[in-house]
Design a protein around this motif. Structure first.
Motif, PDB file in Angstrom:
ATOM      1  N   ARG A   3      25.258   5.305  21.152  1.00  9.91           N
ATOM      2  CA  ARG A   3      24.887   5.910  19.931  1.00  9.91           C
ATOM      3  C   ARG A   3      23.833   5.100  18.972  1.00  9.91           C
ATOM      4  O   ARG A   3      23.229   5.998  18.349  1.00  9.91           O
ATOM      5  CB  ARG A   3      26.429   5.775  19.153  1.00  9.91           C
ATOM      6  CG  ARG A   3      26.548   6.330  17.788  1.00  9.91           C
ATOM      7  CD  ARG A   3      28.023   6.394  17.549  1.00  9.91           C
ATOM      8  NE  ARG A   3      28.133   7.544  16.150  1.00  9.91           N
ATOM      9  CZ  ARG A   3      28.281   8.725  16.464  1.00  9.91           C
ATOM     10  NH1 ARG A   3      28.296   9.114  17.431  1.00  9.91           N
ATOM     11  NH2 ARG A   3      28.423   9.342  15.336  1.00  9.91           N
ATOM     12  N   GLU A   4      23.986   3.976  18.771  1.00 10.64           N
ATOM     13  CA  GLU A   4      23.244   3.298  17.500  1.00 10.64           C
ATOM     14  C   GLU A   4      22.205   2.171  18.384  1.00 10.64           C
ATOM     15  O   GLU A   4      22.798   1.430  19.457  1.00 10.64           O
ATOM     16  CB  GLU A   4      24.176   2.674  16.704  1.00 10.64           C
ATOM     17  CG  GLU A   4      24.930   3.478  16.068  1.00 10.64           C
ATOM     18  CD  GLU A   4      24.378   4.379  14.826  1.00 10.64           C
ATOM     19  OE1 GLU A   4      22.969   4.469  14.918  1.00 10.64           O
ATOM     20  OE2 GLU A   4      24.896   4.868  14.260  1.00 10.64           O
ATOM     21  N   MET A   5      21.239   1.746  17.897  1.00 13.12           N
ATOM     22  CA  MET A   5      20.399   0.630  18.507  1.00 13.12           C
ATOM     23  C   MET A   5      21.035  -0.557  18.658  1.00 13.12           C
ATOM     24  O   MET A   5      21.119  -1.479  19.525  1.00 13.12           O
ATOM     25  CB  MET A   5      19.275   0.497  17.639  1.00 13.12           C
ATOM     26  CG  MET A   5      17.987   1.485  17.815  1.00 13.12           C
ATOM     27  SD  MET A   5      17.480   1.474  19.473  1.00 13.12           S
ATOM     28  CE  MET A   5      16.504   0.039  19.639  1.00 13.12           C
ATOM     29  N   THR A   6      21.966  -0.943  17.522  1.00  7.16           N
ATOM     30  CA  THR A   6      22.933  -2.124  17.473  1.00  7.16           C
ATOM     31  C   THR A   6      24.237  -2.022  18.491  1.00  7.16           C
ATOM     32  O   THR A   6      24.941  -3.014  18.497  1.00  7.16           O
ATOM     33  CB  THR A   6      23.000  -2.654  16.054  1.00  7.16           C
ATOM     34  OG1 THR A   6      23.952  -1.408  15.397  1.00  7.16           O
ATOM     35  CG2 THR A   6      22.022  -3.115  15.241  1.00  7.16           C
ATOM     36  N   MET A  30      12.263  -0.478  22.303  1.00 10.52           N
ATOM     37  CA  MET A  30      11.115  -0.579  21.249  1.00 10.52           C
ATOM     38  C   MET A  30       9.827  -0.868  22.004  1.00 10.52           C
ATOM     39  O   MET A  30       8.769  -0.454  21.316  1.00 10.52           O
ATOM     40  CB  MET A  30      11.070  -1.687  20.276  1.00 10.52           C
ATOM     41  CG  MET A  30      12.606  -1.338  19.267  1.00 10.52           C
ATOM     42  SD  MET A  30      12.898   0.228  18.671  1.00 10.52           S
ATOM     43  CE  MET A  30      11.393   0.444  17.764  1.00 10.52           C
ATOM     44  N   ASN A  56       4.456   8.471  12.745  1.00 11.06           N
ATOM     45  CA  ASN A  56       5.826   8.506  12.231  1.00 11.06           C
ATOM     46  C   ASN A  56       6.838   8.105  13.310  1.00 11.06           C
ATOM     47  O   ASN A  56       6.736   8.691  14.561  1.00 11.06           O
ATOM     48  CB  ASN A  56       6.354   9.763  11.666  1.00 11.06           C
ATOM     49  CG  ASN A  56       5.823  10.195  10.654  1.00 11.06           C
ATOM     50  OD1 ASN A  56       5.809  11.313   9.813  1.00 11.06           O
ATOM     51  ND2 ASN A  56       4.726   9.461   9.885  1.00 11.06           N
ATOM     52  N   LEU A  57       7.734   7.327  13.174  1.00 11.92           N
ATOM     53  CA  LEU A  57       8.868   6.781  14.040  1.00 11.92           C
ATOM     54  C   LEU A  57      10.190   6.758  13.420  1.00 11.92           C
ATOM     55  O   LEU A  57      10.100   6.694  12.393  1.00 11.92           O
ATOM     56  CB  LEU A  57       8.667   5.199  14.450  1.00 11.92           C
ATOM     57  CG  LEU A  57       7.307   4.874  14.822  1.00 11.92           C
ATOM     58  CD1 LEU A  57       7.383   3.245  15.130  1.00 11.92           C
ATOM     59  CD2 LEU A  57       6.920   5.314  16.232  1.00 11.92           C
ATOM     60  N   ALA A  58      11.022   7.409  14.337  1.00  6.24           N
ATOM     61  CA  ALA A  58      12.315   7.720  13.743  1.00  6.24           C
ATOM     62  C   ALA A  58      13.277   7.919  14.793  1.00  6.24           C
ATOM     63  O   ALA A  58      13.436   8.529  15.984  1.00  6.24           O
ATOM     64  CB  ALA A  58      12.552   9.069  12.879  1.00  6.24           C
ATOM     65  N   SER A  59      14.703   7.295  14.755  1.00  8.81           N
ATOM     66  CA  SER A  59      15.690   7.373  15.347  1.00  8.81           C
ATOM     67  C   SER A  59      16.706   7.871  14.557  1.00  8.81           C
ATOM     68  O   SER A  59      17.350   7.180  13.604  1.00  8.81           O
ATOM     69  CB  SER A  59      16.115   5.995  16.118  1.00  8.81           C
ATOM     70  OG  SER A  59      17.373   5.737  16.429  1.00  8.81           O
ATOM     71  N   LEU A  60      17.193   9.147  14.592  1.00  7.29           N
ATOM     72  CA  LEU A  60      18.067   9.621  14.037  1.00  7.29           C
ATOM     73  C   LEU A  60      19.568  10.317  14.263  1.00  7.29           C
ATOM     74  O   LEU A  60      20.335   9.438  14.278  1.00  7.29           O
ATOM     75  CB  LEU A  60      17.508  10.906  13.335  1.00  7.29           C
ATOM     76  CG  LEU A  60      16.020  10.846  12.584  1.00  7.29           C
ATOM     77  CD1 LEU A  60      15.585  12.278  12.085  1.00  7.29           C
ATOM     78  CD2 LEU A  60      16.094   9.867  11.427  1.00  7.29           C
ATOM     79  N   GLY A  61      19.568  11.036  15.200  1.00  8.44           N
ATOM     80  CA  GLY A  61      20.684  11.140  16.028  1.00  8.44           C
ATOM     81  C   GLY A  61      21.895  11.902  15.518  1.00  8.44           C
ATOM     82  O   GLY A  61      22.888  11.578  16.019  1.00  8.44           O
ATOM     83  N   ASN A  62      21.829  12.685  14.066  1.00  5.56           N
ATOM     84  CA  ASN A  62      22.849  12.930  13.680  1.00  5.56           C
ATOM     85  C   ASN A  62      23.400  14.218  14.509  1.00  5.56           C
ATOM     86  O   ASN A  62      24.681  14.154  14.370  1.00  5.56           O
ATOM     87  CB  ASN A  62      22.504  13.704  12.257  1.00  5.56           C
ATOM     88  CG  ASN A  62      21.761  12.515  11.447  1.00  5.56           C
ATOM     89  OD1 ASN A  62      22.439  11.417  11.436  1.00  5.56           O
ATOM     90  ND2 ASN A  62      20.876  12.883  10.536  1.00  5.56           N
ATOM     91  N   TRP A  92      14.029   7.914  20.265  1.00  5.86           N
ATOM     92  CA  TRP A  92      13.072   7.834  19.206  1.00  5.86           C
ATOM     93  C   TRP A  92      12.197   9.124  19.402  1.00  5.86           C
ATOM     94  O   TRP A  92      11.506   9.391  20.246  1.00  5.86           O
ATOM     95  CB  TRP A  92      12.389   6.621  19.334  1.00  5.86           C
ATOM     96  CG  TRP A  92      13.204   5.293  18.936  1.00  5.86           C
ATOM     97  CD1 TRP A  92      14.266   4.626  19.785  1.00  5.86           C
ATOM     98  CD2 TRP A  92      13.475   4.685  17.828  1.00  5.86           C
ATOM     99  NE1 TRP A  92      14.737   3.626  19.075  1.00  5.86           N
ATOM    100  CE2 TRP A  92      14.123   3.558  17.802  1.00  5.86           C
ATOM    101  CE3 TRP A  92      12.626   4.901  16.658  1.00  5.86           C
ATOM    102  CZ2 TRP A  92      14.472   2.715  16.856  1.00  5.86           C
ATOM    103  CZ3 TRP A  92      12.753   4.000  15.546  1.00  5.86           C
ATOM    104  CH2 TRP A  92      14.045   3.004  15.504  1.00  5.86           C
TER     105      TRP A  92
END
Lengths: 137, 137
Positions: free
Chosen positions: B45-48, B59, B79-85, B92
């Protein structure tokens, strides 16, 4: 560099952590309490203009911010973005998202999905700063 | 995981590089030729939620994509983005931006700034794949 850069001239928000390489600022956005930015202190345009060790160091601050915001706010999702079209000085947006926030499920830069977010707690500034320091020290 | 995940079920674009950990796909967006996504193969789900070494590895693929797109297209900004909503499976967006593109200087998720981008070359798919392989091998 001829144009004035606002992230060279000012912190860009309420600084909650800094180490001389980058700073973490709390953004004043009533729709997104806890929204932070991680701003490189130096004026650098793109992530790939940084040496690999500096990229990793900056991402370490971004991921620490993500971890702290997840712990403190329990968001539905975290959004990360390095855009810089208007201010080409490397900075990362770290945005806690909730299912009922103003733009969900869209990015916060899109047209709003609803007139107003439900009221939501802002993280305690001192606790946020302490949690960042604990992760990044 | 009860909901079907579209990035588990399908590649999410034209795969130009993959190594069993992640894949790099070319997005079919006429306004943004060269727009790539770096998609983790696993559903996370998340990078962390990733171990630090895996965050760094992912990365590395994102920054390699940025470097290749800068070399091939000379964009004004990346532009870089990790959103995933909508799709909470780590991916990414790596988006080459130009001053006269459809949304500049706004993020591509905002209302367009102009009716249509100027026509712009799409990177050669084979050259893109080769350049990614050279950086990531």
């Amino acid at each position: 560099m001829t144009e004035p850069c606002e992230l060279c001239a000012s912190p860009g928000g309420d600084v909650v952590w800094r180490d001389g390489f980058c700073r973490i600022v709390l953004v004043d956005d009533p729709d997104y309490p806890g929204f932070c930015r991680v701003v490189l202190d130096r004026h650098v345009r793109e992530m790939t203009d940084l040496a690999p060790a500096d990229r990793a160091r900056l991402m370490g601050a971004v991921f620490a911010t993500e971890a702290v915001l997840r712990d403190m706010l329990g968001p539905h999702k975290i959004n990360l973005a390095s855009l810089g079209n208007a201010v080409p000085h490397v900075h990362w947006h770290v945005i806690p998202r909730h299912r009922d926030d103003r733009h969900f499920p869209k990015p916060i830069w899109a047209e709003p999905s609803r007139p107003r977010s439900a009221p939501r707690a802002t993280p305690d500034r001192r606790a946020l700063a302490a949690a960042l320091e604990a992760r990044l020290a």
